[in-house]
Design an enzyme around this catalytic site. Structure first.
Site, PDB file in Angstrom:
ATOM      1  N   SER A  43       0.829  -1.220   0.000  1.00 43.48           N
ATOM      2  CA  SER A  43       0.000   0.000   0.000  1.00 43.48           C
ATOM      3  C   SER A  43       0.853   1.255   0.000  1.00 43.48           C
ATOM      4  O   SER A  43       2.038   1.203   0.301  1.00 43.48           O
ATOM      5  CB  SER A  43      -0.871   0.047   1.256  1.00 43.48           C
ATOM      6  OG  SER A  43      -1.597  -1.118   1.397  1.00 43.48           O
TER       7      SER A  43
HETATM    8  N1  SAH Z   1       0.213  -5.118   4.369  1.00 43.26           N
HETATM    9  C1  SAH Z   1       0.814  -5.575   3.152  1.00 43.26           C
HETATM   10  C2  SAH Z   1      -0.162  -5.422   2.014  1.00 43.26           C
HETATM   11  C3  SAH Z   1      -0.146  -6.588   1.130  1.00 43.26           C
HETATM   12  S1  SAH Z   1      -1.458  -6.662  -0.060  1.00 43.26           S
HETATM   13  C4  SAH Z   1       2.114  -4.828   2.902  1.00 43.26           C
HETATM   14  O1  SAH Z   1       2.409  -3.874   3.650  1.00 43.26           O
HETATM   15  O2  SAH Z   1       2.856  -5.213   2.020  1.00 43.26           O
HETATM   16  C5  SAH Z   1      -2.601  -7.758   0.704  1.00 43.26           C
HETATM   17  C6  SAH Z   1      -2.087  -9.133   1.052  1.00 43.26           C
HETATM   18  O3  SAH Z   1      -3.196  -9.884   1.536  1.00 43.26           O
HETATM   19  C7  SAH Z   1      -1.509  -9.912  -0.131  1.00 43.26           C
HETATM   20  O4  SAH Z   1      -0.215 -10.306   0.158  1.00 43.26           O
HETATM   21  C8  SAH Z   1      -2.467 -11.114  -0.254  1.00 43.26           C
HETATM   22  O5  SAH Z   1      -1.835 -12.299  -0.671  1.00 43.26           O
HETATM   23  C9  SAH Z   1      -2.997 -11.222   1.143  1.00 43.26           C
HETATM   24  N2  SAH Z   1      -4.270 -11.939   1.272  1.00 43.26           N
HETATM   25  C10 SAH Z   1      -5.376 -11.869   0.482  1.00 43.26           C
HETATM   26  N3  SAH Z   1      -6.340 -12.686   0.943  1.00 43.26           N
HETATM   27  C11 SAH Z   1      -5.841 -13.295   2.054  1.00 43.26           C
HETATM   28  C12 SAH Z   1      -6.363 -14.258   2.969  1.00 43.26           C
HETATM   29  N4  SAH Z   1      -7.586 -14.748   2.857  1.00 43.26           N
HETATM   30  N5  SAH Z   1      -5.567 -14.653   3.983  1.00 43.26           N
HETATM   31  C13 SAH Z   1      -4.316 -14.171   4.142  1.00 43.26           C
HETATM   32  N6  SAH Z   1      -3.760 -13.256   3.294  1.00 43.26           N
HETATM   33  C14 SAH Z   1      -4.523 -12.824   2.264  1.00 43.26           C
END
Ligand code: SAH
Length: 193
Positions: A43
């Site tokens: 993000s």
């Molecule tokens: N907070 C992270 C944002 C990553 S984007 C950062 O600072 O980099 C969102 C993330 O959520 C992705 O890596 C995706 O794989 C994960 N995600 C999506 N659905 C999910 C689920 N059901 N359980 C665990 N992770 C999930």
């Protein structure tokens, strides 16, 4: 502004986002979301800070984070919380984030490779919950796993535009929801997709 907030902002300013990235490192200082592979994004830093501030984290908080991704948000949480339980469903992202955070010296983070849309029941209740992927509705399981007096931040809505919601559970267990702003996150895969 209170001291905790100031400390958080200072730590955020010093935190090198490029350390959490393998690609597009040259854009790390831009306040923009960037790809981290596997169709996922890190993000924009100002939103990561905003979400963290809204949680009002302190050293007594047990935090659940759904969507470890790069581990950037996790670092910010873990610096100011007692413990962070973080769940990621994509194995290479989970592995990489874990390696980065361990190498940075964090000892209060617990990692799980799994579908986190149903939370992490064994360790509930959590004082704070942060979901960094968008759900189509607020997951009941997460509300259930939120401690009384707790706060949860989660993007809720359809695929391309969501409401960033701040959910509070008061001491009697009563839930209130507050709309913060419109946001755009990758989908939370699973039951609330
Ligand atoms: N907070 C992270 C944002 C990553 S984007 C950062 O600072 O980099 C969102 C993330 O959520 C992705 O890596 C995706 O794989 C994960 N995600 C999506 N659905 C999910 C689920 N059901 N359980 C665990 N992770 C999930």
């Amino acid at each position: 502004m209170n001291l905790e907030k100031e400390k958080l902002i200072e730590f955020y300013r010093d935190l090198d986002r490029s350390y959490f990235m393998d690609q597009y490192k040259e854009y790390a200082k831009e306040d923009a979301p960037l790809p981290i592979g596997y169709g996922q994004t890190i993000s924009q830093p100002s939103l990561v800070l905003k979400m963290t501030l809204l949680l009002e984290i302190h050293k007594k908080c047990k935090v659940l984070e759904i969507g470890t991704g790069s581990g950037y948000q996790t670092a910010l949480l873990a610096k100011f919380a007692k413990e962070v339980y973080t769940v990621e469903r994509i194995e290479p992202l989970h592995e990489k984030a874990k390696e980065r955070l361990i190498n940075s010296g964090y000892k209060n983070i617990y990692y799980k490779l799994d579908d986190g849309s149903l939370g992490w029941e064994e360790h509930a209740p959590f004082n704070r919950i942060i979901v960094t992927a968008a759900a189509t509705q607020i997951p009941d399981e997460l509300v259930e796993q939120l401690a009384t007096g707790g706060r949860m931040i989660i993007p809720v809505g359809p695929r391309y535009l969501q409401d960033l919601m701040l959910i509070r559970k008061d001491e009697e267990g009563k839930i209130t929801e507050e709309l913060i702003e419109k946001v755009r996150f990758v989908p939370l895969i699973g039951k609330y997709e």
